[in-house]
Design a protein around this motif. Structure first.
Motif, PDB file in Angstrom:
ATOM      1  N   HIS A 124       0.904  -1.175   0.035  1.00  0.00           N
ATOM      2  CA  HIS A 124      -0.018   0.077   0.051  1.00  0.00           C
ATOM      3  C   HIS A 124       0.945   1.355  -0.095  1.00  0.00           C
ATOM      4  N   GLU A 125       1.764   1.184   0.714  1.00  0.00           N
ATOM      5  CA  GLU A 125       2.768   2.548   0.683  1.00  0.00           C
ATOM      6  C   GLU A 125       3.164   2.634  -0.508  1.00  0.00           C
ATOM      7  N   TYR A 126       4.083   1.653  -1.005  1.00  0.00           N
ATOM      8  CA  TYR A 126       4.448   1.854  -2.176  1.00  0.00           C
ATOM      9  C   TYR A 126       3.612   2.410  -3.563  1.00  0.00           C
ATOM     10  N   VAL A 127       2.409   1.667  -3.391  1.00  0.00           N
ATOM     11  CA  VAL A 127       1.407   1.868  -4.250  1.00  0.00           C
ATOM     12  C   VAL A 127       1.076   3.561  -4.149  1.00  0.00           C
ATOM     13  N   LEU A 128       0.915   3.981  -2.936  1.00  0.00           N
ATOM     14  CA  LEU A 128       0.648   5.467  -2.540  1.00  0.00           C
ATOM     15  C   LEU A 128       1.629   6.472  -3.082  1.00  0.00           C
ATOM     16  N   ARG A 129       2.935   6.003  -2.771  1.00  0.00           N
ATOM     17  CA  ARG A 129       3.970   6.917  -3.470  1.00  0.00           C
ATOM     18  C   ARG A 129       4.316   6.981  -4.911  1.00  0.00           C
ATOM     19  N   ASN A 130       4.011   6.052  -5.513  1.00  0.00           N
ATOM     20  CA  ASN A 130       4.540   5.878  -7.068  1.00  0.00           C
ATOM     21  C   ASN A 130       3.249   5.859  -7.846  1.00  0.00           C
ATOM     22  N   TRP A 131       1.744   5.779  -7.763  1.00  0.00           N
ATOM     23  CA  TRP A 131       0.896   5.962  -8.482  1.00  0.00           C
ATOM     24  C   TRP A 131       0.876   7.106  -9.356  1.00  0.00           C
ATOM     25  N   ARG A 132       0.901   7.993  -8.318  1.00  0.00           N
ATOM     26  CA  ARG A 132       1.024   9.467  -9.214  1.00  0.00           C
ATOM     27  C   ARG A 132       2.235  10.170  -8.451  1.00  0.00           C
ATOM     28  N   LEU A 133       2.607  11.313  -9.444  1.00  0.00           N
ATOM     29  CA  LEU A 133       3.496  12.141  -8.843  1.00  0.00           C
ATOM     30  C   LEU A 133       3.244  12.943  -7.664  1.00  0.00           C
ATOM     31  N   VAL A 134       1.929  13.468  -7.787  1.00  0.00           N
ATOM     32  CA  VAL A 134       1.324  14.002  -6.549  1.00  0.00           C
ATOM     33  C   VAL A 134       0.724  13.038  -5.553  1.00  0.00           C
ATOM     34  N   LYS A 135       0.941  12.676  -4.290  1.00  0.00           N
ATOM     35  CA  LYS A 135       0.209  11.864  -3.657  1.00  0.00           C
ATOM     36  C   LYS A 135      -1.241  12.136  -3.493  1.00  0.00           C
ATOM     37  N   VAL A 136      -2.004  11.229  -3.639  1.00  0.00           N
ATOM     38  CA  VAL A 136      -3.418  11.511  -3.661  1.00  0.00           C
ATOM     39  C   VAL A 136      -4.110  11.035  -2.313  1.00  0.00           C
ATOM     40  N   GLN A 142      -8.651   8.902   3.526  1.00  0.00           N
ATOM     41  CA  GLN A 142      -8.203   8.791   2.021  1.00  0.00           C
ATOM     42  C   GLN A 142      -7.633   7.623   1.568  1.00  0.00           C
ATOM     43  N   ARG A 143      -6.656   6.928   2.499  1.00  0.00           N
ATOM     44  CA  ARG A 143      -6.038   5.619   2.262  1.00  0.00           C
ATOM     45  C   ARG A 143      -7.088   4.761   2.113  1.00  0.00           C
ATOM     46  N   LYS A 144      -8.196   4.521   3.133  1.00  0.00           N
ATOM     47  CA  LYS A 144      -9.072   3.612   2.902  1.00  0.00           C
ATOM     48  C   LYS A 144     -10.046   3.719   1.614  1.00  0.00           C
ATOM     49  N   LEU A 145     -10.290   4.855   1.514  1.00  0.00           N
ATOM     50  CA  LEU A 145     -11.080   5.267   0.062  1.00  0.00           C
ATOM     51  C   LEU A 145     -10.363   4.790  -1.211  1.00  0.00           C
ATOM     52  N   PHE A 146      -8.996   5.113  -1.135  1.00  0.00           N
ATOM     53  CA  PHE A 146      -7.983   4.714  -2.411  1.00  0.00           C
ATOM     54  C   PHE A 146      -8.228   3.346  -2.695  1.00  0.00           C
TER      55      PHE A 146
END
Length: 293
Positions: A124-136, A142-146
């Motif tokens: 999860h941490e890796y996906v959140l760091r790298n899915w977008r240039l700007v952290k969503v 927000q993490r739960k919703l993502f």
């Protein structure tokens, strides 16, 4: 006192691939880890006790190797985010190693059940760091919703008001947070400044720098700031002219130059004490403040 080591099944011998260097491809790695024997409950408990009680790193290594196949299985569930499968597996392996370190065989559950949380957390941490240039996603909601909003949506269209309320109730967040995350997921990253300009102006990228206002965009404020700076410089010049030459030199050397002199440097230059230079400086600054006021 010597601690007795519980003998393990012969099938638990670490395969030869684990002792060699990196594998040539991800497919070869997945094939190799799928051939590592699964531990029985007795063998797993024995290895976990050796690690917990004796700090046996070989036991930790065997526990990790026997569960690498489960990391691959979990990582496959995150391939829809467009990130390399190899990186997802690598991050999951980090979570597995953290779980092995913290695993207590006395809690009564298998290691794989305990490790799922740690494996998913690292991915999860890796996906959140790298899915977008700007952290969503930054907050817990927000993490739960993502990670759950895509599963909750029944189609590719925007959620209706009723669907938004239902998703919010299911995930324990507010409808506003659901709408905000849906908007973020549907957006895309753009560069602030335009890229290399093309010959065709119609085809040039429309970057945010072309339409977002700057803090100093008001021409009146710009003119006012320039005039104030010019007036302040003029007043300071007139005030300095009212000082004697020595006071002017000391103030310029102490406050207006790039290479500021110390009191002792000026004292040696003028042949007086540093305290006398400080007094001259204080009197000169007092006159300047009165003149500028």
């Amino acid at each position: 006192m010597t601690t007795a080591v519980t003998p393990l099944s012969p099938a638990l011998t670490v395969p030869s691939f684990a002792l060699r260097g990196p594998l040539g491809s991800l497919d070869a790695y997945i094939d190799a880890v799928s051939r590592v024997p699964i531990l029985s409950r007795e063998d797993e408990t024995a290895l976990a006790r050796r690690l917990k009680d004796d700090g046996d790193l070989d036991a930790a290594r065997q526990l990790v190797f026997a569960h690498l196949r489960f990391v691959v299985h979990i990582a496959r569930g995150y391939t829809g985010y467009g990130l390399p499968m190899g990186d997802l597996v690598q991050e999951g392996n980090v979570g597995l190693m953290k779980a092995v370190k913290r695993y207590d065989p006395n809690i009564g559950v298998r290691l794989v059940s305990f490790a799922v949380h740690w494996i998913r957390a690292e991915i999860h941490e890796y996906v959140l760091r790298n899915w977008r240039l700007v952290k969503v996603a930054t907050t817990k909601a927000q993490r739960k919703l993502f990670f759950n909003l895509r599963k909750a949506k029944k189609n590719l269209t925007w959620l209706s008001a009723e669907e938004t309320r239902q998703v919010a109730a299911d995930l324990g967040v507010t409808p506003a947070e659901v709408t905000e995350m849906e908007r973020r997921l549907s957006a895309r990253d753009v560069t602030f400044d335009p890229g290399p300009e093309s010959d065709d102006e119609d085809g040039a990228p429309f970057a945010p720098s072309a339409y977002l206002p700057a803090p100093d965009a008001d021409p009146a404020l710009k003119v006012e700031a320039d005039e104030w700076e010019a007036a302040a410089t003029e007043r300071l010049t007139r005030a300095l002219a009212g000082l004697d030459s020595r006071s002017q030199a000391i103030v310029r050397r102490r406050w207006l130059g790039d290479d500021k002199a110390t009191l002792h440097d000026l004292a040696d230059e003028y042949g007086v004490s540093a305290e006398r230079i400080r007094q001259i400086e204080a009197q000169a600054l007092k006159k300047l403040k009165a003149a500028l006021a």
